[in-house]
Write a protein that holds these residues in place. Structure first.
Motif, short mmCIF file in Angstrom:
data_model
loop_
_atom_site.label_atom_id
_atom_site.label_comp_id
_atom_site.label_asym_id
_atom_site.label_seq_id
_atom_site.Cartn_x
_atom_site.Cartn_y
_atom_site.Cartn_z
N ARG A 158 -9.02 2.09 -26.71
CA ARG A 158 -7.87 1.37 -26.41
C ARG A 158 -8.31 -0.03 -25.84
O ARG A 158 -7.37 -0.80 -25.01
N SER A 159 -9.85 -0.69 -25.52
CA SER A 159 -10.03 -2.04 -25.35
C SER A 159 -10.21 -2.51 -25.92
O SER A 159 -11.37 -2.26 -26.66
N PRO A 160 -9.78 -3.46 -27.00
CA PRO A 160 -10.39 -3.74 -27.98
C PRO A 160 -11.78 -4.21 -27.98
O PRO A 160 -11.77 -4.59 -29.67
N ASP A 161 -11.58 -5.73 -27.35
CA ASP A 161 -12.84 -5.77 -27.29
C ASP A 161 -13.78 -5.15 -27.60
O ASP A 161 -15.13 -4.84 -28.59
N LEU A 162 -14.16 -4.19 -26.37
CA LEU A 162 -14.85 -3.34 -26.03
C LEU A 162 -14.73 -1.92 -27.78
O LEU A 162 -16.22 -1.94 -28.16
N ARG A 163 -13.92 -1.77 -28.17
CA ARG A 163 -13.68 -0.80 -29.34
C ARG A 163 -14.53 -1.79 -30.66
O ARG A 163 -15.50 -1.01 -31.54
N THR A 164 -13.97 -3.36 -30.91
CA THR A 164 -14.91 -3.98 -31.81
C THR A 164 -16.56 -3.92 -31.48
O THR A 164 -16.52 -3.30 -32.91
N ARG A 165 -16.65 -4.32 -30.80
CA ARG A 165 -18.51 -4.28 -30.14
C ARG A 165 -19.11 -2.96 -30.49
O ARG A 165 -19.62 -3.36 -31.45
N ILE A 166 -18.49 -1.88 -30.49
CA ILE A 166 -19.37 -0.11 -30.58
C ILE A 166 -18.96 -0.55 -31.81
O ILE A 166 -19.50 0.22 -31.98
N GLU A 167 -18.30 -0.56 -32.29
CA GLU A 167 -17.59 0.47 -33.59
C GLU A 167 -19.07 -1.09 -34.62
O GLU A 167 -19.63 -1.10 -35.11
N ARG A 168 -19.00 -2.14 -34.30
CA ARG A 168 -19.90 -3.60 -34.56
C ARG A 168 -21.32 -2.46 -34.64
O ARG A 168 -22.04 -3.02 -35.54
N HIS A 169 -21.69 -2.63 -33.53
CA HIS A 169 -23.08 -1.91 -33.24
C HIS A 169 -23.26 -0.57 -33.97
O HIS A 169 -24.59 0.68 -34.25
N ARG A 170 -22.48 0.95 -34.42
CA ARG A 170 -22.58 1.00 -34.97
C ARG A 170 -22.54 1.81 -36.23
O ARG A 170 -23.13 2.65 -36.66
N ALA A 171 -21.69 0.50 -36.84
CA ALA A 171 -22.10 -0.47 -37.78
C ALA A 171 -23.16 -0.16 -38.58
O ALA A 171 -24.26 -0.32 -39.65
#
Length: 135
Positions: free
Chosen positions: A55-68
């Motif tokens: 639900r946190s847009p900033d955290l979600r984006t960061r995690i997805e970026r690092h995961r990718a």
């Protein structure tokens, strides 16, 4: 519904900010340690829920970026071994399932034959009983 007092809004904001801080710190620790980054891993490390991270847009984006980033670099090296172990597991489970199916089919056939015999005996007994009752 009555709106919340300002001091409760402030407490909620403070708690959310603290939780986000823990999540960012956990993400940084996972990246620094070279561990796989996922929503579950970050949530465990930070002691937060995965729902909060999603639900946190900033955290979600960061995690997805690092995961990718890590996922694309390590996917090539891990995928062949992961596929072969997965395939081996699937083959083993499929063979086990086939053996169980054969066992079950044999048992069902045995039970069908036993049922036929029991029904035949039941019919014979009913006929004998009918003859005695008719007298």
């Amino acid at each position: 519904m009555t709106p919340l007092p300002e001091h409760l809004h402030q407490a909620t904001r403070a708690r959310t900010q603290e939780t986000e801080k823990r999540a960012r710190s956990a993400l940084a620790e996972l990246v620094k340690a070279g561990k796989p980054v996922s929503f579950t891993a970050v949530a465990r490390q930070a002691g937060v829920s995965t729902d909060f991270l999603y639900r946190s847009p900033d955290l979600r984006t960061r995690i997805e970026r690092h995961r990718a980033k890590v996922g694309s670099a390590s996917a090539a090296s891990e995928q062949p071994s992961g596929d072969s172990s997965t395939s081996a597991a699937v083959r083993a489970l499929s063979a086990r399932l086939a053996r169980q199916q054969q066992t079950h089919h044999a048992e069902v056939e045995r039970l069908r034959k036993a049922l036929e015999v029991a029904q035949g005996e039941n019919l014979a007994l009913r006929r004998r009983l009918a003859r005695y009752e008719a007298d």
